[in-house]
Design a protein around this motif. Structure first.
Motif, PDB file in Angstrom:
ATOM      1  N   UNK A  68     -19.639  42.680  48.854  1.00 41.43           N
ATOM      2  CA  UNK A  68     -18.455  41.855  49.541  1.00 41.43           C
ATOM      3  C   UNK A  68     -18.971  40.393  49.362  1.00 41.43           C
ATOM      4  N   UNK A  69     -18.100  39.377  50.051  1.00 39.56           N
ATOM      5  CA  UNK A  69     -18.354  37.976  49.978  1.00 39.56           C
ATOM      6  C   UNK A  69     -17.254  37.320  49.171  1.00 39.56           C
ATOM      7  N   UNK A  70     -17.506  36.118  49.023  1.00 43.81           N
ATOM      8  CA  UNK A  70     -16.535  35.190  48.370  1.00 43.81           C
ATOM      9  C   UNK A  70     -17.133  35.261  46.836  1.00 43.81           C
ATOM     10  N   UNK A  71     -16.344  35.382  45.771  1.00 47.69           N
ATOM     11  CA  UNK A  71     -16.697  35.248  44.354  1.00 47.69           C
ATOM     12  C   UNK A  71     -15.738  34.209  43.772  1.00 47.69           C
ATOM     13  N   UNK A  72     -16.604  32.985  43.389  1.00 48.38           N
ATOM     14  CA  UNK A  72     -15.850  31.902  42.895  1.00 48.38           C
ATOM     15  C   UNK A  72     -16.184  31.944  41.407  1.00 48.38           C
ATOM     16  N   UNK A  73     -14.794  32.012  40.613  1.00 50.22           N
ATOM     17  CA  UNK A  73     -14.749  32.157  39.101  1.00 50.22           C
ATOM     18  C   UNK A  73     -14.066  31.208  38.453  1.00 50.22           C
ATOM     19  N   UNK A  74     -14.429  30.783  37.308  1.00 52.25           N
ATOM     20  CA  UNK A  74     -13.621  30.048  36.368  1.00 52.25           C
ATOM     21  C   UNK A  74     -13.307  30.846  35.173  1.00 52.25           C
ATOM     22  N   UNK A  75     -12.265  30.624  34.481  1.00 49.47           N
ATOM     23  CA  UNK A  75     -11.981  31.337  33.514  1.00 49.47           C
ATOM     24  C   UNK A  75     -10.836  30.629  32.535  1.00 49.47           C
ATOM     25  N   UNK A  76     -10.702  30.999  31.301  1.00 56.32           N
ATOM     26  CA  UNK A  76      -9.587  30.317  30.233  1.00 56.32           C
ATOM     27  C   UNK A  76      -8.027  30.647  31.026  1.00 56.32           C
ATOM     28  N   UNK A  77      -7.293  29.800  30.741  1.00 55.47           N
ATOM     29  CA  UNK A  77      -6.185  29.658  31.241  1.00 55.47           C
ATOM     30  C   UNK A  77      -5.173  31.002  30.667  1.00 55.47           C
ATOM     31  N   UNK A  78      -5.139  31.242  29.456  1.00 56.30           N
ATOM     32  CA  UNK A  78      -4.418  32.214  28.692  1.00 56.30           C
ATOM     33  C   UNK A  78      -4.899  33.641  29.104  1.00 56.30           C
ATOM     34  N   UNK A 112     -15.837  34.275  18.484  1.00 53.56           N
ATOM     35  CA  UNK A 112     -15.371  34.040  19.585  1.00 53.56           C
ATOM     36  C   UNK A 112     -15.844  34.783  20.749  1.00 53.56           C
ATOM     37  N   UNK A 113     -17.214  35.218  20.869  1.00 50.71           N
ATOM     38  CA  UNK A 113     -17.642  35.980  21.857  1.00 50.71           C
ATOM     39  C   UNK A 113     -17.427  35.480  23.201  1.00 50.71           C
ATOM     40  N   UNK A 114     -16.814  36.532  24.086  1.00 55.58           N
ATOM     41  CA  UNK A 114     -16.642  36.364  25.425  1.00 55.58           C
ATOM     42  C   UNK A 114     -17.908  36.768  26.268  1.00 55.58           C
ATOM     43  N   UNK A 115     -18.024  35.845  27.171  1.00 55.59           N
ATOM     44  CA  UNK A 115     -19.382  36.133  28.084  1.00 55.59           C
ATOM     45  C   UNK A 115     -19.129  35.633  29.617  1.00 55.59           C
ATOM     46  N   UNK A 116     -19.664  36.169  30.626  1.00 58.53           N
ATOM     47  CA  UNK A 116     -19.879  35.928  31.855  1.00 58.53           C
ATOM     48  C   UNK A 116     -21.100  35.230  32.180  1.00 58.53           C
ATOM     49  N   UNK A 117     -20.821  33.860  32.462  1.00 62.62           N
ATOM     50  CA  UNK A 117     -22.010  32.978  32.655  1.00 62.62           C
ATOM     51  C   UNK A 117     -22.448  32.647  34.077  1.00 62.62           C
ATOM     52  N   UNK A 118     -23.760  32.586  34.408  1.00 61.81           N
ATOM     53  CA  UNK A 118     -24.080  32.082  35.618  1.00 61.81           C
ATOM     54  C   UNK A 118     -25.318  30.948  35.307  1.00 61.81           C
ATOM     55  N   UNK A 119     -25.411  30.165  36.465  1.00 66.44           N
ATOM     56  CA  UNK A 119     -26.173  29.119  36.226  1.00 66.44           C
ATOM     57  C   UNK A 119     -27.777  29.303  36.232  1.00 66.44           C
ATOM     58  N   UNK A 131     -27.100  35.831  39.413  1.00 61.27           N
ATOM     59  CA  UNK A 131     -26.353  37.213  39.212  1.00 61.27           C
ATOM     60  C   UNK A 131     -26.565  38.105  40.205  1.00 61.27           C
ATOM     61  N   UNK A 132     -25.785  37.783  41.200  1.00 62.72           N
ATOM     62  CA  UNK A 132     -25.720  38.594  42.437  1.00 62.72           C
ATOM     63  C   UNK A 132     -25.200  40.209  42.159  1.00 62.72           C
ATOM     64  N   UNK A 133     -25.108  41.031  43.135  1.00 62.04           N
ATOM     65  CA  UNK A 133     -24.792  42.501  42.769  1.00 62.04           C
ATOM     66  C   UNK A 133     -23.222  42.363  42.722  1.00 62.04           C
ATOM     67  N   UNK A 134     -22.570  41.429  43.256  1.00 61.70           N
ATOM     68  CA  UNK A 134     -21.052  41.220  43.202  1.00 61.70           C
ATOM     69  C   UNK A 134     -20.720  40.841  41.524  1.00 61.70           C
ATOM     70  N   UNK A 135     -21.511  39.872  40.931  1.00 60.78           N
ATOM     71  CA  UNK A 135     -21.559  39.485  39.550  1.00 60.78           C
ATOM     72  C   UNK A 135     -21.776  40.671  38.780  1.00 60.78           C
ATOM     73  N   UNK A 136     -22.854  41.513  38.934  1.00 58.63           N
ATOM     74  CA  UNK A 136     -23.256  42.701  38.228  1.00 58.63           C
ATOM     75  C   UNK A 136     -22.055  43.743  38.249  1.00 58.63           C
ATOM     76  N   UNK A 149     -18.857  43.140  38.732  1.00 58.45           N
ATOM     77  CA  UNK A 149     -17.908  42.808  37.940  1.00 58.45           C
ATOM     78  C   UNK A 149     -18.094  42.660  36.629  1.00 58.45           C
ATOM     79  N   UNK A 150     -19.252  42.243  35.911  1.00 59.00           N
ATOM     80  CA  UNK A 150     -19.473  42.445  34.728  1.00 59.00           C
ATOM     81  C   UNK A 150     -19.487  43.566  34.024  1.00 59.00           C
ATOM     82  N   UNK A 151     -19.922  44.768  34.685  1.00 54.70           N
ATOM     83  CA  UNK A 151     -19.669  46.085  34.254  1.00 54.70           C
ATOM     84  C   UNK A 151     -18.044  46.423  34.132  1.00 54.70           C
ATOM     85  N   UNK A 152     -17.388  46.156  35.183  1.00 54.82           N
ATOM     86  CA  UNK A 152     -15.951  46.640  35.448  1.00 54.82           C
ATOM     87  C   UNK A 152     -15.365  45.850  34.083  1.00 54.82           C
TER      88      UNK A 152
END
Length: 301
Positions: A94-104, A270-277, A282-287, A289-292
């Motif tokens: 749970x909690x807020x998940x703030x994500x950025x992603x390419x427009x298309x 053009x590899x696609x990646x999920x990037x964290x600072x 790399x929180x449980x929610x990020x983990x 989401x990555x698997x999904x």
């Protein structure tokens, strides 16, 4: 007998190398510069080798540090993967998940998937930023960013989503009927090439992997946008040729709205990646989401 190496010390060592100083690594890891320096010294004592050569102006890797660095990175990456494997078994997130992603990709592929992800995890609240400009992950307080390509900042943590993705050269059947099909990269000079802006730079030098090596050509066209979704729509409308991530145009290709002009192996990686600072982000929610998302991209084929 050497002492045991502490994972925190490894993280400080890698962060110091990638950021260029103890003070920069300390800011990234939210510790003091003295603690950062002490962690690297402790690691050096444990290993019995000097990893960093210090001077009044800068740090540089010793020969031993240069050999050790890729192994330190592998250990930290393996630790993240292990934590993710453990988190897969937890029930709810749970909690807020703030994500950025390419427009298309965001509008046409990821949005319905993220709807499904929220249905599976109703405790998650999403805040999305759709843009083809590279997000300031710290300044914008983002939890993660979905990005194409290799990272310019190697201090970030990149979790692969679609590592084998490539760019593909496409045009609508109506454009091909009017203007023909380019057979070589050089023939693109006679075509209207639809370009997009990334950061402050127009993507107008297109590279292709050919049997005799990499070929890069400069292209021109009468339309440019800082939104790659607009560029794809222009291509579907028959207004020119586009060179985009295959993930962005896959639905159009399968529906016959676009035709791939060169073999798939010719496209730039053009590899696609999920990037964290950093690793701690790399929180449980990020983990989860990555698997999904990994599963979803694998299903696309």
């Amino acid at each position: 007998m050497k002492k045991l190496v502490r994972m925190d010390d490894l993280q400080v060592f890698v962060s110091t190398v990638e950021s260029g100083s103890f003070s920069a690594a300390a800011r990234q890891l939210d510790i003091s510069p003295a603690l950062a320096s002490g962690a690297v010294q402790r690691l050096e004592r444990s290993l019995g080798f000097r990893l960093l050569v210090r001077s009044t102006r800068r740090l540089r890797l010793s020969d031993e540090g240069l050999r050790y660095l890729p192994h330190a990175r592998q250990v930290l990456e393996a630790l993240v993967e292990g934590e993710m494997a453990l988190e897969q078994g937890r029930e709810e997130i749970g909690g807020v998940l703030r994500l950025s992603m390419p427009s298309d990709l965001g509008r046409n592929v990821l949005l319905p998937w993220l709807d499904e992800f929220q249905l599976q995890h109703p405790g998650i609240s999403l805040q999305l930023r759709l843009s083809d400009q590279v997000a300031d992950m710290v300044g914008d307080r983002l939890d993660a960013s979905i990005r194409y390509g290799q990272l310019a900042d190697s201090g970030l943590v990149a979790l692969p989503l679609a590592p084998d993705n490539r760019r593909t050269l496409c045009a609508a059947p109506s454009y091909i009927a009017r203007h023909g099909t380019p057979r070589t990269p050089e023939e693109l000079a006679g075509h209207n090439c639809l370009r997009y802006v990334m950061g402050e730079q127009t993507h107008e030098r297109w590279g292709f992997h050919l049997p005799d090596g990499v070929r890069t050509v400069s292209v021109l066209g009468d339309r440019t946008s800082d939104d790659a979704d607009v560029v794809r729509r222009w291509a579907v409308a028959g207004l020119g040729i586009v060179y985009k991530s295959r993930l962005d145009v896959l639905a159009d290709v399968r529906a016959g709205r676009l035709v791939e002009l060169f073999p798939s192996e010719c496209g730039q990686a053009a590899p696609l990646q999920l990037v964290c600072v950093h690793r701690q982000a790399v929180s449980p929610a990020i983990q989860r989401l990555r698997g999904f998302l990994q599963d979803k991209f694998a299903e696309l084929g």
